[in-house]
Enzyme design. Structure first.
Site, PDB file in Angstrom:
ATOM      1  N   ASN A 215       0.831  -1.192   0.000  1.00 47.04           N
ATOM      2  CA  ASN A 215       0.000   0.000   0.000  1.00 47.04           C
ATOM      3  C   ASN A 215       0.874   1.254   0.000  1.00 47.04           C
ATOM      4  O   ASN A 215       1.852   1.345   0.743  1.00 47.04           O
ATOM      5  CB  ASN A 215      -0.925   0.023   1.215  1.00 47.04           C
ATOM      6  CG  ASN A 215      -1.910  -1.131   1.205  1.00 47.04           C
ATOM      7  OD1 ASN A 215      -1.925  -1.960   2.107  1.00 47.04           O
ATOM      8  ND2 ASN A 215      -2.724  -1.214   0.170  1.00 47.04           N
ATOM      9  N   ALA A 216       0.514   2.228  -0.838  1.00 45.90           N
ATOM     10  CA  ALA A 216       1.219   3.510  -0.944  1.00 45.90           C
ATOM     11  C   ALA A 216       2.683   3.332  -1.346  1.00 45.90           C
ATOM     12  O   ALA A 216       3.583   3.963  -0.809  1.00 45.90           O
ATOM     13  CB  ALA A 216       1.122   4.287   0.371  1.00 45.90           C
ATOM     14  N   ARG A 223      10.432  -5.706 -14.916  1.00 44.45           N
ATOM     15  CA  ARG A 223      11.572  -5.060 -15.576  1.00 44.45           C
ATOM     16  C   ARG A 223      12.087  -3.850 -14.790  1.00 44.45           C
ATOM     17  O   ARG A 223      13.094  -3.269 -15.184  1.00 44.45           O
ATOM     18  CB  ARG A 223      11.202  -4.624 -16.995  1.00 44.45           C
ATOM     19  CG  ARG A 223      11.085  -5.773 -17.986  1.00 44.45           C
ATOM     20  CD  ARG A 223      11.051  -5.268 -19.431  1.00 44.45           C
ATOM     21  NE  ARG A 223       9.862  -4.469 -19.679  1.00 44.45           N
ATOM     22  CZ  ARG A 223       8.702  -4.964 -20.105  1.00 44.45           C
ATOM     23  NH1 ARG A 223       8.587  -6.279 -20.306  1.00 44.45           N
ATOM     24  NH2 ARG A 223       7.664  -4.177 -20.320  1.00 44.45           N
ATOM     25  N   GLY A 245      -7.840  -8.358   3.455  1.00 40.12           N
ATOM     26  CA  GLY A 245      -8.423  -8.744   2.180  1.00 40.12           C
ATOM     27  C   GLY A 245      -8.840  -7.576   1.325  1.00 40.12           C
ATOM     28  O   GLY A 245      -9.151  -7.764   0.139  1.00 40.12           O
ATOM     29  N   HIS A 247      -7.100  -4.132   1.744  1.00 38.61           N
ATOM     30  CA  HIS A 247      -5.853  -3.423   1.484  1.00 38.61           C
ATOM     31  C   HIS A 247      -4.870  -4.281   0.695  1.00 38.61           C
ATOM     32  O   HIS A 247      -4.124  -3.774  -0.148  1.00 38.61           O
ATOM     33  CB  HIS A 247      -5.197  -2.986   2.799  1.00 38.61           C
ATOM     34  CG  HIS A 247      -5.839  -1.786   3.431  1.00 38.61           C
ATOM     35  ND1 HIS A 247      -7.017  -1.869   4.127  1.00 38.61           N
ATOM     36  CD2 HIS A 247      -5.473  -0.479   3.443  1.00 38.61           C
ATOM     37  CE1 HIS A 247      -7.350  -0.661   4.560  1.00 38.61           C
ATOM     38  NE2 HIS A 247      -6.439   0.197   4.152  1.00 38.61           N
ATOM     39  N   ASP A 269      -3.747  -1.126  11.199  1.00 41.34           N
ATOM     40  CA  ASP A 269      -3.940   0.160  10.519  1.00 41.34           C
ATOM     41  C   ASP A 269      -5.390   0.600  10.687  1.00 41.34           C
ATOM     42  O   ASP A 269      -5.964   1.263   9.820  1.00 41.34           O
ATOM     43  CB  ASP A 269      -3.572   0.060   9.035  1.00 41.34           C
ATOM     44  CG  ASP A 269      -3.391   1.426   8.379  1.00 41.34           C
ATOM     45  OD1 ASP A 269      -2.737   2.288   8.968  1.00 41.34           O
ATOM     46  OD2 ASP A 269      -3.916   1.628   7.265  1.00 41.34           O
ATOM     47  N   SER A 296      -9.086   4.032   3.097  1.00 43.92           N
ATOM     48  CA  SER A 296      -8.275   4.573   4.195  1.00 43.92           C
ATOM     49  C   SER A 296      -7.900   3.443   5.140  1.00 43.92           C
ATOM     50  O   SER A 296      -7.375   2.414   4.700  1.00 43.92           O
ATOM     51  CB  SER A 296      -9.018   5.719   4.890  1.00 43.92           C
ATOM     52  OG  SER A 296     -10.285   5.309   5.369  1.00 43.92           O
ATOM     53  N   GLY A 297      -8.163   3.585   6.425  1.00 40.83           N
ATOM     54  CA  GLY A 297      -7.732   2.556   7.365  1.00 40.83           C
ATOM     55  C   GLY A 297      -8.613   1.322   7.336  1.00 40.83           C
ATOM     56  O   GLY A 297      -9.664   1.283   6.684  1.00 40.83           O
TER      57      GLY A 297
END
Length: 368
Positions: A215-216, A223, A245, A247, A269, A296-297
């Site tokens: 994530n993020a 490659r 499941g 995130h 999180d 979000s969380g």
């Protein structure tokens, strides 16, 4: 003196039945199947699994106010109480990228609550020193490059309450990173667009872990290896993962565990519903989103993360429990106090029935 009897537990990688754990002055003094000495109050586990309680190094709220929206000692106390009853007896309250005014209010709250804290271990600042390209749900207006003077003032004011920081290493100066490391702040690479070379350099420099794997950060490319590949290939770098499941797909959790083993650990999180301030989280099905629809969380507990690992990711129960206890304890340097059934450790323990439902929580050996 307390003896928890008739329990199953993992010892040296082996599941043992009919075990007993002796506790004195809140510490584990013996783990065996030997006869209980006289003088101990016995608690029959009924054949349930005995495990160290959980440690969550990234959580924003728990069945109550969102900490950054209500940055007070009372919010931390509410989180502490709720998490302990859910089996998490150690946590870092997380603060997303925000105004420095709010950040300093969270520092005040942490310092005020610290004397009476039970499971609260300190703060995890997830930002503001991130890469805006990988900001996710973070507010871009608050993201900026770290300046050494600002970091010095922050840590001085924090008085040791900041235990962990998520940074985009590729954008920060060595002087800042070295200062944070010299002041014993655990650094995590996250919300980052780092290449394979940049991420590897960060781990070699002293970043010990990675924030919410996949994530993020850039996706794996065959490659153009990048941050996820760097942590997979590094011999010591760790990573947290959100096993909800949403995130991260469970197949990716499964693959990550096979590649990383003891270097992968669980975080929730988790956030709580909030309709004020810059971070407004709305429950949508089984996950939280921002008003513009950005994921979000999470909306899971640590126990639910463990259940998901076992039931959907083919991760053995012992490994899943370790991902929520011994691995994070080791990462934050508290393995000699919490996170395992070792003699001398705090008797922060829990019982799980065969369906992996929580039946009891012990804090310092006392049944709460």
């Amino acid at each position: 003196m307390i003896a928890i009897t008739n329990c199953k537990l993992f010892k040296s990688g082996v599941l043992l039945a009919d075990q007993s754990v002796l506790i004195e002055n809140g510490k584990i003094t013996r783990v065996s199947n030997e006869k209980i000495p006289e003088g101990y109050t016995q608690v029959d586990a009924g054949g349930d699994f005995l495990s160290p309680s959980f440690i969550d190094l990234q959580i924003y709220g728990s069945a109550g106010p969102l900490f950054s929206a209500y940055p007070t000692a009372e919010t931390l106390e509410q989180m502490d109480h709720d998490l302990i009853h859910k089996g998490t007896t150690g946590f870092l309250a997380c603060v997303a990228t925000n105004s420095m005014e709010i950040v300093y209010q969270t520092l005040d709250a942490a310092k005020a609550y610290r004397p009476q804290a039970k499971g609260f271990l300190g703060l995890h600042l997830e930002g503001p020193y991130l890469n805006p390209k990988r900001r996710g749900a973070h507010i871009e207006a608050f993201i900026h490059k770290a300046e050494l003077d600002e970091v010095k003032r922050l840590l001085d004011y924090a008085d040791g309450t900041v235990k962990m920081m998520t940074l985009a290493a590729e954008l920060q100066d060595d002087a800042v990173i070295n200062y944070l490391l010299d002041n014993h702040v655990l650094l995590s690479l996250g919300h980052s667009d780092a290449s394979f070379e940049q991420a590897t350099a960060a781990y070699n420099k002293g970043f010990k872990t990675t924030t919410h794997l996949f994530n993020a950060m850039p996706a794996i490319h065959h490659r153009a290896p990048n941050l996820p590949v760097a942590v997979f290939n590094h011999p010591t770098a760790m990573a947290s993962i959100i096993a909800d499941g949403s995130h991260v797909d469970f197949e990716m959790v499964k693959m990550s565990h096979r590649l990383m083993k003891g270097r992968l650990f669980l975080i929730t999180d988790a956030v709580s519903e909030c309709n004020i301030g810059p971070y407004q989280h709305q429950l949508s099905g089984d996950k939280f989103i921002t008003p513009d629809g950005t994921l979000s969380g999470s909306n899971i507990t640590m126990l639910q993360a463990i259940q998901n690992c076992v039931q959907h990711c083919e991760i053995p129960l012992q490994d899943a429990l370790n991902m929520a206890s011994s691995h994070p304890a080791k990462l934050i340097g508290l393995a000699d106090k919490i996170g395992s059934l070792s003699v001398g450790n705090d008797a922060n323990l829990l019982l799980l029935n065969p369906e992996l439902k929580l039946t009891k929580v012990f804090v310092g050996g006392l049944d709460i």
